[in-house]
Design a protein around this motif. Structure first.
Motif, mmCIF file in Angstrom:
data_model
loop_
_atom_site.group_PDB
_atom_site.id
_atom_site.type_symbol
_atom_site.label_atom_id
_atom_site.label_comp_id
_atom_site.label_asym_id
_atom_site.label_seq_id
_atom_site.Cartn_x
_atom_site.Cartn_y
_atom_site.Cartn_z
ATOM 1 N N ILE A 172 33.390 -20.212 12.137
ATOM 2 C CA ILE A 172 33.931 -21.673 12.355
ATOM 3 C C ILE A 172 33.028 -22.530 13.786
ATOM 4 O O ILE A 172 32.418 -22.821 13.268
ATOM 5 C CB ILE A 172 34.689 -21.485 10.808
ATOM 6 C CG1 ILE A 172 35.197 -21.523 10.363
ATOM 7 C CG2 ILE A 172 35.193 -23.605 11.400
ATOM 8 C CD1 ILE A 172 36.447 -21.630 9.776
ATOM 9 N N THR A 173 33.727 -22.264 14.531
ATOM 10 C CA THR A 173 33.686 -22.486 16.144
ATOM 11 C C THR A 173 32.899 -22.523 16.759
ATOM 12 O O THR A 173 32.898 -22.859 17.513
ATOM 13 C CB THR A 173 34.943 -23.432 16.208
ATOM 14 O OG1 THR A 173 36.071 -21.242 16.491
ATOM 15 C CG2 THR A 173 36.484 -23.781 15.388
ATOM 16 N N GLY A 174 32.392 -21.249 16.445
ATOM 17 C CA GLY A 174 30.827 -20.582 18.074
ATOM 18 C C GLY A 174 31.682 -19.955 18.556
ATOM 19 O O GLY A 174 33.382 -19.459 18.672
ATOM 20 N N SER A 175 31.808 -19.836 20.065
ATOM 21 C CA SER A 175 31.237 -19.186 20.758
ATOM 22 C C SER A 175 32.618 -19.151 21.527
ATOM 23 O O SER A 175 32.939 -20.467 21.413
ATOM 24 C CB SER A 175 30.555 -19.046 21.902
ATOM 25 O OG SER A 175 29.372 -18.285 21.433
ATOM 26 N N LYS A 305 25.936 -1.648 20.664
ATOM 27 C CA LYS A 305 25.052 -2.984 20.388
ATOM 28 C C LYS A 305 25.595 -2.932 22.310
ATOM 29 O O LYS A 305 26.341 -2.025 22.321
ATOM 30 C CB LYS A 305 26.170 -4.002 20.172
ATOM 31 C CG LYS A 305 25.990 -4.420 19.015
ATOM 32 C CD LYS A 305 26.411 -5.225 17.926
ATOM 33 C CE LYS A 305 26.474 -6.693 18.663
ATOM 34 N NZ LYS A 305 27.663 -7.403 17.819
ATOM 35 N N THR A 306 25.183 -3.602 22.993
ATOM 36 C CA THR A 306 24.154 -3.745 25.026
ATOM 37 C C THR A 306 24.654 -5.471 24.616
ATOM 38 O O THR A 306 23.820 -6.081 24.209
ATOM 39 C CB THR A 306 23.421 -2.983 25.021
ATOM 40 O OG1 THR A 306 23.954 -1.646 24.201
ATOM 41 C CG2 THR A 306 23.321 -3.549 26.445
ATOM 42 N N SER A 307 25.464 -5.118 26.088
ATOM 43 C CA SER A 307 25.716 -6.713 25.936
ATOM 44 C C SER A 307 24.769 -7.140 27.164
ATOM 45 O O SER A 307 25.500 -6.031 28.586
ATOM 46 C CB SER A 307 27.028 -7.108 26.303
ATOM 47 O OG SER A 307 27.353 -7.459 24.645
ATOM 48 N N LYS A 335 22.280 -11.467 19.347
ATOM 49 C CA LYS A 335 22.883 -12.526 19.449
ATOM 50 C C LYS A 335 22.247 -13.383 20.764
ATOM 51 O O LYS A 335 21.956 -12.341 22.101
ATOM 52 C CB LYS A 335 24.301 -12.957 19.850
ATOM 53 C CG LYS A 335 25.284 -14.278 20.305
ATOM 54 C CD LYS A 335 27.047 -13.588 20.092
ATOM 55 C CE LYS A 335 27.560 -14.515 20.765
ATOM 56 N NZ LYS A 335 27.892 -16.608 19.949
ATOM 57 N N LEU A 336 21.910 -14.488 21.528
ATOM 58 C CA LEU A 336 21.417 -15.393 22.317
ATOM 59 C C LEU A 336 22.190 -16.860 22.796
ATOM 60 O O LEU A 336 22.208 -17.225 22.060
ATOM 61 C CB LEU A 336 19.953 -15.939 21.737
ATOM 62 C CG LEU A 336 19.269 -16.313 23.531
ATOM 63 C CD1 LEU A 336 19.847 -15.751 24.698
ATOM 64 C CD2 LEU A 336 17.512 -16.572 23.339
ATOM 65 N N GLU A 337 23.028 -16.809 23.648
ATOM 66 C CA GLU A 337 23.752 -18.010 23.748
ATOM 67 C C GLU A 337 23.883 -18.019 25.181
ATOM 68 O O GLU A 337 23.816 -17.334 25.964
ATOM 69 C CB GLU A 337 25.045 -17.346 24.229
ATOM 70 C CG GLU A 337 26.256 -18.137 24.001
ATOM 71 C CD GLU A 337 26.889 -19.123 22.679
ATOM 72 O OE1 GLU A 337 26.710 -18.167 21.589
ATOM 73 O OE2 GLU A 337 27.059 -19.469 22.741
ATOM 74 N N TYR A 351 23.593 -14.706 28.104
ATOM 75 C CA TYR A 351 24.342 -13.768 27.095
ATOM 76 C C TYR A 351 23.103 -13.207 25.961
ATOM 77 O O TYR A 351 23.201 -13.976 24.932
ATOM 78 C CB TYR A 351 25.093 -13.728 26.917
ATOM 79 C CG TYR A 351 26.907 -14.427 27.707
ATOM 80 C CD1 TYR A 351 27.260 -13.347 29.091
ATOM 81 C CD2 TYR A 351 26.832 -15.570 28.542
ATOM 82 C CE1 TYR A 351 28.643 -13.470 29.498
ATOM 83 C CE2 TYR A 351 27.255 -16.152 29.330
ATOM 84 C CZ TYR A 351 28.391 -14.919 30.246
ATOM 85 O OH TYR A 351 29.090 -15.364 30.655
ATOM 86 N N LEU A 352 23.137 -11.975 26.580
ATOM 87 C CA LEU A 352 23.002 -11.540 24.857
ATOM 88 C C LEU A 352 23.055 -10.143 24.357
ATOM 89 O O LEU A 352 23.429 -9.852 24.958
ATOM 90 C CB LEU A 352 21.091 -10.759 25.881
ATOM 91 C CG LEU A 352 20.024 -12.237 26.462
ATOM 92 C CD1 LEU A 352 19.083 -10.852 27.463
ATOM 93 C CD2 LEU A 352 19.375 -12.862 25.190
ATOM 94 N N ASP A 353 23.008 -10.016 23.534
ATOM 95 C CA ASP A 353 23.364 -9.467 22.391
ATOM 96 C C ASP A 353 22.206 -8.274 21.457
ATOM 97 O O ASP A 353 22.138 -9.459 21.553
ATOM 98 C CB ASP A 353 24.220 -9.432 21.738
ATOM 99 C CG ASP A 353 26.883 -9.611 22.217
ATOM 100 O OD1 ASP A 353 26.330 -9.990 22.918
ATOM 101 O OD2 ASP A 353 26.758 -10.058 21.233
#
Ligand code: PEP
Ligand code: MN
Length: 705
Positions: A172-175, A305-307, A335-337, A351-353
């Motif tokens: 709902i609220t994100g990162s 998964k790799t971050s 994910k890309l943040e 930040y990438l997942d």
């Protein structure tokens, strides 16, 4: 009554009930023993898998196991939905047991106990995430509650705890930006993740009166996730808490105070649940990460998964250059943040997942190449993905009584689209985005996991209108049992006469949503008015724009702005090109998830309700990349003609059909004459999938996954 008289059910009904319950208890005991044995078998299988190099998960085999169990269950009188649900849970458990075991083997020496810290004490969501994460592991763990995210990262960095658990994002609220910043600041690595369903409740002391509350204790994240509910709590002051468990502890001794936390927290602290499920959205998930001082390797057999965190030069296309590295190696970005770089105003880091394991060649190479096109790249860790989506059963397994044992994936007939390769050279300025010139490839939509426009023929079925909760639940159960993919039901009904039943509105939508959730089917329902779009989009997986609204341009614009697939029905008097221009209205607003439905048009012919334009299917497929389905029910208006026309739709290459059915068509509040009876729907499903055998080979020797 003499003491020695035999216990008969007539003489002593309660004794008979007791004896049945004893039998039930003993059966449950055997079930549990079997489950424990099955888990043990899974562990032994994991030992074999650890020596192999292939992935631990084999979804083709899972599909075979499920199909076998469904068939065996049916022979014993158990319905497919029940058997599927049970085995989804059993298979997921097997997978998690195996994954944990492979990870433990990789980690080498088994730790006897792990010191963990997280936000809040027992009763907090972080504690629940830890419990879930370590529940199947042989490693013991102890837990220390912290009162801030910073404290968690500090404890791990100083070695006071081996791992920390922290929320990183919410649906709902994100990162949760602070967690990202702390991760980098302390140089820690991510070693695990857990996605948790979060069910916020309003908790209070026994006897608390909701209307008398004056203080609400909650973590700021929980408040943000329950905005609508909190705003409606008039006269209640908000007090920030450092965690959900902290919030519950703060209400001690105060009957006019409440807290936001889980039902489990209520049980743990011995307080009452005053209101359940108070979040703004029904589905609320938080992803937690587990951090440690050093990264842990992930066995190659597990989905990984790799971050990473990267920053690029402040030059045009420098981010694109970095992303092209992933494309080159076929790596999916989950994910890309972006986050500001501390001290460098207006500069961003990312930040990438990604899905992949650096121990595998392509990810390792990609990381190396990335360092050549970025200014900064840091590996944050790799971890086994906690997302294990259940293997879905092909409709054909459910629809056909017998699944051909010779069927293999290679035998599956080609999808409908392959028969109609795009050939159109027309210039279509009136519908640019919908045209084949704009997009050669067929669009494949996804509604809660069901694909429309792909190789699988999709059946949408349900009653014309949702009439009662019981009616729609009965329909959903029957639909699911026979392999229907998507459940339909009208809640806002466009009726020719204002005196006809107009639908149950949002109450009906609640019933439809409950039925869809219960039986695991996405739902589709009609929106008639721009004002309904938001509320319907909150619950329905697909929005339907009905024939009578095909040229309601405000409505088309409104559904073009939501993130839900739209089923656009052809107007009663609309040409094929007008249908495409109507679709263009939706696409032009941003929503590219549109599919078309031919449902009969008005002609001079009066023998059927409308005239089904079957040739619209290949013509549409020439002109557009959007999927096309057929609704034979509204086209003909007679139930006896629905099955042959549904088969014709399949033959002409439609991507699916939508049909109406009803438990008692004579009593239907709308469109009774065209509603299939239950056995007719089952027979139609068999016919539609008879020539499309399930892509599985039933095996004689199937065993635990
Ligand atoms: C329907 O599908 O419920 C419906 C009203 O259909 P149409 O808009 O095609 O008449
Ligand atoms: Mn209808």
């Amino acid at each position: 009554m003499s003491e020695s008289s035999p216990v008969s059910s007539k003489a002593n009904p309660s004794a008979a009930l007791d004896s049945l319950r004893i039998e039930l208890d003993s059966l449950d005991g055997s079930l549990l023993e079997s489950l424990a044995q099955r888990r043990e078998l899974s562990r032994r299988i994991a030992e074999h898998k650890s020596k192999a190099t292939g992935p631990a998960r084999d979804q083709e085999r899972e599909a075979r196991v499920l199909a076998d169990r469904v068939r065996a269950g049916r022979a014993l009188g158990l319905d497919a939905h029940f058997v599927t649900r049970v085995f989804h849970a059993v298979i997921e458990d097997s997978l998690r047991v195996q994954h944990d075991q492979l990870s433990a083997e990789q980690a080498g020496t088994q730790r006897t106990s792990l010191r963990l810290c997280g936000l809040g004490s027992q009763g907090s969501y972080s504690h629940a995430a830890a419990e879930r994460h370590f529940s199947r592991q042989t490693t013991g763990w102890s837990y220390a509650g912290c009162n801030s995210l910073r404290r968690i990262f500090e404890q791990v960095a100083r070695g006071e705890a081996e791992q920390g658990v922290a929320p990183i994002e919410n649906t709902i609220t994100g990162s949760i930006n602070e967690a990202y910043d702390l991760l980098l600041e302390h140089g820690l690595s991510i070693v695990g993740e857990e996605r948790m369903p979060i069910r916020h409740c309003l908790l209070g002391l026994q006897g608390a009166d909701r209307s008398q509350l004056r203080l609400l204790h909650a973590h700021p994240q929980a408040l943000a996730q329950c905005r609508h509910f909190v705003d409606a709590l008039a006269g209640c002051q908000v007090q920030y808490a450092t965690s959900a468990s902290d919030a519950v502890q703060a209400i001690a001794g105060d009957k006019r105070a409440a807290a936001i936390a889980s039902a489990e927290a209520a049980a743990h602290f011995g307080v009452e649940v005053l209101v359940e499920n108070i979040a703004d959205q029904r589905d609320n998930y938080t992803r937690f990460i587990f951090v440690a001082r050093r990264p842990l390797p992930v066995p190659k057999q597990l989905p990984c998964k790799t971050s990473l965190v990267i920053s690029t030069a402040q030059k045009p296309a420098s981010l694109v250059q970095a992303l092209l590295v992933f494309r080159k190696h076929g790596i999916n970005l989950a994910k890309l943040e972006s986050r500001p770089i501390p001290g460098n105003a207006w500069e961003e880091m990312f930040y990438l997942d990604l899905d992949g394991n650096p121990a595998a060649d392509s990810v390792g190479q990609a990381l190396e190449e990335l360092s050549k096109v970025t200014r900064f790249v840091r590996f944050l860790g790799s971890y086994a993905s906690s997302d294990l989506p259940p293997t879905t059963l092909q409709p054909a397994v459910l629809a056909t009584a017998e699944v051909s044992s010779a069927a293999t994936i290679a035998d599956t007939p080609p999808g409908p689209t392959s028969a109609h390769k795009p050939t159109s050279k027309r210039k279509s300025s009136a519908y640019r985005l919908a045209s084949r010139e704009h997009k050669q490839q067929d669009t494949v939509l996804s509604a809660a996991g069901v694909e429309i426009g792909g190789p699988d023929f999709v059946v949408i079925a349900g009653p014309c209108a949702v009439e009662t909760r019981e009616q729609v639940m009965t329909c959903a159960r029957h639909a699911r049992e026979h392999g229907v993919a998507i459940l339909r039901g009208g809640c806002f009904k466009p009726r020719t006469s204002p005196y006809s039943f107009q639908g149950l509105g949002l109450e009906g939508l609640d019933y439809l949503a409950e039925a869809g959730k219960t039986y695991g089917m996405p739902i589709v329902t009609e929106v008639m008015d721009t004002h309904q779009v938001e509320a319907v989009a909150r619950q329905a997986d697909i929005l339907q724009v009905g024939a009578r609204n095909m040229q309601n341009f405000s409505l088309l614009r409104a559904v073009g702005q939501v993130h839900r697939p739209v089923m656009l029905k052809r107007g009663l008097m609309a040409s094929i090109d007008e249908l495409l221009q109507a679709a263009e209205y939706i696409l032009s607003q941003g929503n590219q998830q549109v599919f078309l439905c031919e449902r009969g048009i008005r002609t001079f012919e009066t023998s059927t309700r409308n005239t089904l334009d079957l040739s619209a299917v290949p013509i549409l497929q020439e002109r557009t990349h959007l999927p096309v389905i057929i609704d034979p029910s509204h086209a003909v208006g007679r139930r006896d003609l629905v099955p042959p026309l549904a088969r014709a739709a399949q033959a002409v290459g439609a991507h699916g059909v939508m049909v109406e059915f009803h438990p008692r068509p004579e009593e239907a509040l709308s469109d009774g004459p065209q509603a299939l009876r239950f056995p007719q729907l089952a027979a139609l499903m068999r016919d539609l999938y008879r020539d499309r055998p399930a892509p599985v080979t039933p095996s004689q020797t199937s065993q635990a996954t």
